[in-house]
Design an enzyme around this catalytic site. Structure first.
Site, PDB file in Angstrom:
ATOM      1  N   LYS A 107    -117.176  38.491 -13.405  1.00  0.00           N
ATOM      2  CA  LYS A 107    -116.593  37.204 -13.023  1.00  0.00           C
ATOM      3  C   LYS A 107    -116.742  36.158 -14.124  1.00  0.00           C
ATOM      4  O   LYS A 107    -116.052  35.145 -14.115  1.00  0.00           O
ATOM      5  CB  LYS A 107    -117.182  36.712 -11.707  1.00  0.00           C
ATOM      6  CG  LYS A 107    -116.692  37.543 -10.536  1.00  0.00           C
ATOM      7  CD  LYS A 107    -117.039  36.952  -9.197  1.00  0.00           C
ATOM      8  CE  LYS A 107    -116.423  37.781  -8.073  1.00  0.00           C
ATOM      9  NZ  LYS A 107    -117.005  39.146  -7.995  1.00  0.00           N
TER      10      LYS A 107
HETATM   11  C1  PLP Z   1    -116.266  40.221  -7.513  1.00  0.00           C
HETATM   12  C2  PLP Z   1    -116.763  41.587  -7.852  1.00  0.00           C
HETATM   13  C3  PLP Z   1    -115.982  42.758  -7.628  1.00  0.00           C
HETATM   14  C4  PLP Z   1    -114.633  42.705  -6.963  1.00  0.00           C
HETATM   15  O1  PLP Z   1    -113.646  42.126  -7.759  1.00  0.00           O
HETATM   16  P1  PLP Z   1    -112.286  41.609  -7.110  1.00  0.00           P
HETATM   17  O2  PLP Z   1    -111.542  40.966  -8.204  1.00  0.00           O
HETATM   18  O3  PLP Z   1    -112.683  40.653  -6.022  1.00  0.00           O
HETATM   19  O4  PLP Z   1    -111.587  42.803  -6.555  1.00  0.00           O
HETATM   20  C5  PLP Z   1    -116.492  43.986  -8.020  1.00  0.00           C
HETATM   21  N1  PLP Z   1    -117.719  44.083  -8.568  1.00  0.00           N
HETATM   22  C6  PLP Z   1    -118.499  43.003  -8.794  1.00  0.00           C
HETATM   23  C7  PLP Z   1    -119.847  43.198  -9.393  1.00  0.00           C
HETATM   24  C8  PLP Z   1    -118.055  41.719  -8.459  1.00  0.00           C
HETATM   25  O5  PLP Z   1    -118.847  40.652  -8.681  1.00  0.00           O
END
Ligand code: PLP
Length: 439
Positions: A107
């Site tokens: 993120k």
């Molecule tokens: C947010 C997140 C996801 C999922 O990603 P999306 O874009 O919401 O599908 C997967 N793994 C981790 C570690 C995350 O923080």
């Protein structure tokens, strides 16, 4: 570039408007009016380009004339000042490590870019923008560290007291400076309700410019296409033009949507595997053509515990609501918790590589796809690794029977002094706090 809402095409917006608004006024998600494309000649030029050059080449097409190129280029250098390793497990299997940023999860890519876009646009208007976010953990920490020190912005995070892990709480409460963490005596739903109330409070909004930073913001989506683009050009040149498959551990489906965007721009990607945990609404849609979201269930890959993914509307829009055409590009698999633990163990035994539970869901889905489609068994494949295993010590201990060491940058955050402001789950407390901020 102009952006439309997925609900109607009647509210076109510039990147600035779409970024500062987040959600379109009609409740839809912003999508580019037309997906810019890269010609074979342009792709050729990018073959050996560093990550930031590819990021710049893409961002340029979306920002149009809204940000001078020199400034955009330096913003991008600031965003991606960490590595994106492509680790080779065997001849055709790669792990793209998206967890080398400050909060050790992917993120960071979206949050750091969004922060700098927001800061740029706020500065242009000589405004101070207040980003108000309710968080149950992961998004909030990326936002806190993404916006840390960005001029013309300040962040107020609301998190439920006692309901996030110690590591998450440390990440939420130690950024400092322009970032304040409000520790709410309540649960995550209370935090969300308070934030909604603040957005509807006309009196407050006449004083403060409020915006959210949630995962549907178009300026979080665009930067997530960068790492698909970068890995795909490198691998297709290494494999004589064969296009790699990408396997994406998914929750809200923002990451996968960004991949689809990269493919539509012309980057060499053959197929996607959407990996989910027990929260399998999209997996079932891909099988049956019916979208029936269910209540969220709790799993080991907590950041993917989403019963009704918010980016699904955007994904549908990109495939013109046609599940067959979506099915030609995306295969979905759901992976259980016991399979996740088993996969962490197997991957370690086979390759000596330690994966976090989210990445393990992805790896397992890739294996299943390879078994079901033998023609593709030796296609070059990339599993996106969305988090560092040290963030999930309990699962690693369960799988491997031991602890792993915590990287320095995580330890630094763990050692910092937590600073939070306690409030009750009562709107008066929040409005009182916000109205005392200087405007
Ligand atoms: C947010 C997140 C996801 C999922 O990603 P999306 O874009 O919401 O599908 C997967 N793994 C981790 C570690 C995350 O923080």
């Amino acid at each position: 570039m102009i952006f439309y809402s997925t609900n109607t095409s009647s509210t076109p917006a510039t990147l600035k408007k779409a970024t500062l608004e987040g959600l379109a006024p009609d409740g839809g998600l912003y999508v580019p009016s037309e997906i810019p494309s890269f010609s074979p000649e342009e792709l050729e030029l990018l073959q050996d380009a560093p990550f930031t050059d590819i990021a710049f080449a893409i961002a340029k097409k979306y920002t149009g004339g809204e940000i001078p190129h020199e400034r955009l280029s330096s913003l991008i250098d600031e965003c991606f000042n960490f590595k994106t390793p492509l680790v080779e497990l065997d001849d055709t299997t790669f792990v793209e490590e998206l967890f080398q940023g400050p909060t050790l999860a992917f993120k960071d890519y979206g949050a750091r870019f969004l922060a700098r876009m927001t800061g740029y646009f706020a500065e242009e208007d000589d405004r101070l923008i207040t980003i108000l976010v309710a968080t149950s953990g992961d998004t909030g920490s990326a936002v806190a560290y993404g916006f840390q020190g960005i001029p013309n912005t300040r962040v107020v995070l609301l998190y439920p007291s006692g309901k996030v892990s110690r590591l998450q709480e440390q990440q939420l409460t130690t950024a400092g400076g322009n970032v304040t963490a409000l520790e709410v005596n309540g649960d995550f739903d209370d935090c969300q309700r308070l934030v909604k109330q603040a957005f509807m409070d006309a009196g407050l909004r006449s004083k403060l410019t409020l915006t959210s930073a949630n995962s549907i913001n178009i300026s979080r989506l665009i930067p997530q296409s960068f790492y698909y683009a970068w890995a795909s050009v490198r691998l297709s040149s290494r494999f004589d033009g064969r296009k790699p498959v990408f396997c994406v551990p998914s929750g809200n489906y923002g990451n996968l949507t960004a991949g689809v965007l990269a493919r539509k721009m012309g980057f060499p990607i053959s197929h996607f595997i959407a990996a989910s945990n027990a929260n399998d609404s999209v997996t079932r849609y891909l099988e049956e053509g019916r979208y029936e979201p269910r209540p969220t269930v709790r799993t080991l890959s907590t950041a993917m515990d989403v019963g009704n993914p918010s980016n699904f509307a955007r994904l549908l829009y990109m495939f013109r609501n046609d599940f067959r055409s979506m099915g030609r590009e995306i295969s979905g698999y759901s992976v259980s918790d016991p399979e996740t633990i088993e996969t962490i163990r197997e991957v370690y035994d086979r390759f000596g590589y330690i994966m976090d539970p989210h990445t393990a869901v992805g790896f397992r889905a890739l294996e299943t796809w390879r078994q079901e489609t033998p023609d593709h068994a030796d296609s070059p494949s990339v599993v996106l690794s969305t988090a560092h295993p040290a963030k999930f010590l309990e699962s690693i201990r369960e799988a491997l029977g031991r602890d792993i060491s915590v990287p320095d940058r995580l330890q630094t955050v763990l050692d910092k002094q937590k600073i939070s402001v306690r409030i009750n789950a009562d709107y008066h407390d929040l409005s009182d706090f916000l109205s005392k901020l200087d405007s």
